[in-house]
Design an enzyme around this catalytic site. Structure first.
Site, mmCIF file in Angstrom:
data_model
loop_
_atom_site.group_PDB
_atom_site.id
_atom_site.type_symbol
_atom_site.label_atom_id
_atom_site.label_comp_id
_atom_site.label_asym_id
_atom_site.label_seq_id
_atom_site.Cartn_x
_atom_site.Cartn_y
_atom_site.Cartn_z
ATOM 1 C CD GLU A 245 5.800 0.748 3.689
ATOM 2 O OE1 GLU A 245 6.189 0.806 2.481
ATOM 3 O OE2 GLU A 245 4.701 1.162 4.068
ATOM 4 N NE ARG A 249 7.728 2.836 0.625
ATOM 5 C CZ ARG A 249 7.154 3.814 1.172
ATOM 6 N NH1 ARG A 249 7.795 4.962 0.802
ATOM 7 N NH2 ARG A 249 5.952 4.048 1.635
ATOM 8 C CG ASP A 378 -3.648 -2.085 0.828
ATOM 9 O OD1 ASP A 378 -3.126 -2.911 1.411
ATOM 10 O OD2 ASP A 378 -3.403 -0.965 0.817
ATOM 11 C CD GLU A 512 -2.828 4.451 -2.859
ATOM 12 O OE1 GLU A 512 -3.115 5.728 -2.966
ATOM 13 O OE2 GLU A 512 -1.855 3.743 -2.311
ATOM 14 C CB THR A 598 1.883 -3.245 -4.050
ATOM 15 O OG1 THR A 598 0.684 -2.386 -3.565
ATOM 16 C CG2 THR A 598 2.870 -3.274 -2.993
HETATM 17 C C1 DMJ Z 1 2.597 2.690 -1.389
HETATM 18 O O1 DMJ Z 1 3.669 2.432 -0.720
HETATM 19 C C2 DMJ Z 1 2.130 1.266 -2.043
HETATM 20 O O2 DMJ Z 1 1.462 1.625 -2.902
HETATM 21 C C3 DMJ Z 1 1.428 0.488 -0.964
HETATM 22 O O3 DMJ Z 1 0.626 -0.700 -1.337
HETATM 23 C C4 DMJ Z 1 0.431 1.156 -0.216
HETATM 24 N N1 DMJ Z 1 0.585 2.514 -0.062
HETATM 25 C C5 DMJ Z 1 1.448 3.095 -0.670
HETATM 26 C C6 DMJ Z 1 1.164 4.674 -1.245
HETATM 27 O O4 DMJ Z 1 0.000 5.250 -0.950
#
Ligand code: DMJ
Length: 621
Positions: A245, A249, A378, A512, A598
């Site tokens: 995370e 982020r 994912d 998503e 992501t």
């Molecule tokens: C986000 O923090 C990112 O997209 C991550 O890869 C998966 N999920 C959350 C949002 O749903």
């Protein structure tokens, strides 16, 4: 002649102490040393004030016997004491006066004074510690299409303006009620803290939102966020954070802010933070721990993960950011860490060609054989594709790994429901669970993005697959009361794209589905994607908006939903960014130049040409 034994020695012409016997001398010595100890003791053990008063009050002169014992001396002594008392009284009055003045000052004036003091301390600290050395200059990748993108159609522009207004509302609310906290509780109107960032206050929403603010042209807000980062963002805190995370982020957010704005501070902070993550890789295999303490560097895994394993989507979602870190710093460590993970995975056996979600970092063995394109798996697949795109399509190893993985997923996990909806299920020990998570909806966009460059002329096939996933995910929204999608939905026993369990009916402002609409829009320009995106935006504004920001809802099938009271940082980083881009023209953040991590943080394609990344083999075309 010998001296008679009983004759006193003094009488024999010796000094008196020499005439004493040994035992008498010893007693004398003892008495003497006791006396000396007493004298010292008197000085050291007297109460402090009796010793110090004299010095503190400047009375040492008065202690002199010649002053004490004369009349004139005593008079002077009284005078001096008097003047001293006056001085003390005056000091007290001054202090009292100052305190009264302070109390008369307004809160703002006091705050300004405190701030000035603080700044002074900071300045002094800075002078003492010049801070990290500037990083070596590297060629700045060409940064194109970072602003404007105004659509020619007035109705589309109106929609885009609405999204920008929603971003303003989310940001302003966080600014007012949650500033500096990681996230916001929009109903309680206070900061929210999540376990993925420990108990820290690292301003996750600020870092996550910066590039969205920049792209939307909200420059005042961007400046505000930058100032907070410059003055407050400190990674030396005792907090156990999620490596994944923090990477997607914070490092992703800071790097994107750096590339968009060119402000060095973002690059420096990203590198400082990355250094703090490196101890997480100190495991027997080099597969990082899920969590690391930013202060101590101690790592560990989630208690819930199968057999103490690390998670595929976590250790497999570092590549983009780490390659950029090596590019910007010249430090090979980052690149080597992620390449080591790739090499280790390449050597492992894969059940049915699939990657299980769990891998033990001590033994290097797979945990439970559970594979998913939703949670836990994912973004591992996403980063294989994006590693190839970000390398200007030179990282053919990444592309091949992606193609093979997707082929196995299609064979084992992707099915059509009785009602004709294509879905991605979850593979559990040889059995397919016919359930799809909201998280897996991102894959529609991924298939479309990877279509160009896929083997055996399958570009059309993957674009079609992306469209089918987009359609299914839209159905999952459309079949609810609120027109917002549930966390997970089933394709079983007559059920089609609906949630069954109560704890799968929530919507937490996730991006998503909208992400997939945006990619599909860019590749097809089919107006239905803008239509679907607008439906979602309206539903969010209607059901998730509250006076203190935006909140998730607990049941998308209820006409009277309750709120979860969290404004997730990814709502600002991703959901609103993808919506804005959906209603912008394609020259804003063109996909030939930018690859989104992501968490939707855009990083530029590295046209490395004949530059070789430190720690890497020369690029192979
Ligand atoms: C986000 O923090 C990112 O997209 C991550 O890869 C998966 N999920 C959350 C949002 O749903």
């Amino acid at each position: 002649m010998t001296t008679p034994a009983l004759l006193p020695l003094s009488a024999a012409g010796y000094p008196p102490w020499r005439t004493l016997r040994l035992s008498e001398k010893f007693i004398l010595l003892l008495i003497l040393s006791a006396f000396i100890t007493l004298c010292f003791g008197a000085f050291f053990f007297l109460p402090d004030n009796s010793k110090h008063k004299r010095f503190d009050l400047g009375l040492e002169g008065r202690a002199h016997p010649s002053h004490r014992h004369t009349q004139g001396g005593e008079h002077r002594h009284r005078e001096e004491e008097e003047s001293l008392r006056d001085k003390i009284r005056a000091d007290h009055e001054r202090a009292l006066q100052e305190a009264k003045e302070k109390l008369r000052k307004s809160r703002e004036e006091l705050q300004a004074e405190i701030q000035t003091e603080k700044n002074k301390v900071m300045e002094d600290l800075k002078k003492k510690d010049p801070g990290p050395k500037p990083l070596p200059p590297v060629p700045m990748p060409k940064v194109v299409g970072v602003s404007d993108g105004e659509p020619p159609e007035p109705d589309v522009k109106e929609k885009r303006d609405k999204i920008r207004e929603m971003m303003k509302h989310a940001w302003d609310s966080y600014r007012q009620y949650g500033w500096g906290h990681n996230e916001l509780k929009p109903l309680a109107k206070k900061g929210h803290s999540t376990n993925i960032f420990g108990n820290s206050q690292l301003g996750a929403s600020i870092v996550d939102a910066l590039d969205t603010l920049y792209i939307m042209g909200l420059h005042e807000e961007f400046k505000d966020g930058q100032e907070w980062i410059e003055q407050n963002l400190d990674f030396g805190v005792n907090a156990e954070v999620s490596v994944f995370e923090v990477n997607i982020r914070f490092i992703g957010g800071l790097l994107a802010a750096y590339y968009l704005s060119g402000q060095e501070v973002f690059k420096l902070k990203a590198v400082q933070l990355a250094e703090k993550l490196l101890p997480a890789f100190n495991t027997p295999t080099g597969i990082p721990w899920a969590m690391v303490n930013l202060k101590s560097g101690v790592g560990r895994n989630w208690g819930w993960a199968s057999a103490g394993s690390s998670i595929l989507a976590e250790f497999g979602t570092l590549h983009m950011e780490f390659v950029h870190l090596t590019y910007l710093t010249g430090n090979p460590a980052y690149y080597q860490k992620v390449m080591h993970i790739r090499k280790l995975l390449a050597k492992m056996d894969r059940p049915n060609g699939l990657y299980p979600n769990y891998l033990n970092p001590r033994t290097g063995r797979w945990g439970q054989h559970h594979t998913s394109v939703g949670g836990l798996g994912d973004s591992f697949y996403e980063y294989l594709l994006k590693a190839w795109l970000m390398s200007d399509k030179t990282d053919s190893e990444a592309r091949k790994t992606y193609d093979d993985a997707i082929e196995a997923i299609e064979r084992h996990l992707i099915r059509k429901s009785n009602g004709g909806l294509t879905f991605i299920g979850e593979w559990k020990n040889g059995h397919l669970e016919r359930k799809m998570g909201h998280l897996a909806c991102f894959a529609g966009g991924m298939f479309a993005l990877g279509a160009d460059g896929s083997p055996d002329d399958k570009a059309g096939h993957y674009l079609q697959l992306g469209a089918e996933i987009a359609h299914t995910c839209h159905e999952s929204y459309d079949r609810t009361v609120l027109k917002l999608g549930p966390e997970a939905f089933k394709f079983d026993s007559g059920l089609e794209a609906v949630a069954v369990r109560q704890n799968e009916k929530y919507y937490i402002l996730r991006p998503e589905v909208i992400e997939t609409y945006w990619y599909m829009w860019r590749f097809t320009h089919d107006p239905k994607y803008r239509q679907w995106g607008w439906e979602a935006a309206q539903a969010i504004d209607k059901y998730c908006r509250v006076s203190g920001g935006f909140s998730g809802v607990k049941d998308v099938y209820s006409s009277n939903p309750t709120y979860d009271d969290v404004q997730q940082s990814f709502f600002l980083a991703e959901t609103l960014k993808y919506l804005y881009l959906l209603f912008s023209s394609d020259d804003l953040m063109p996909l030939e130049s930018w690859v989104f991590n992501t968490e939707a943080h855009p990083l530029p394609v590295l046209h490395l040409g004949n530059i070789t990344l430190p720690g890497s083999e020369p690029a192979q075309r």
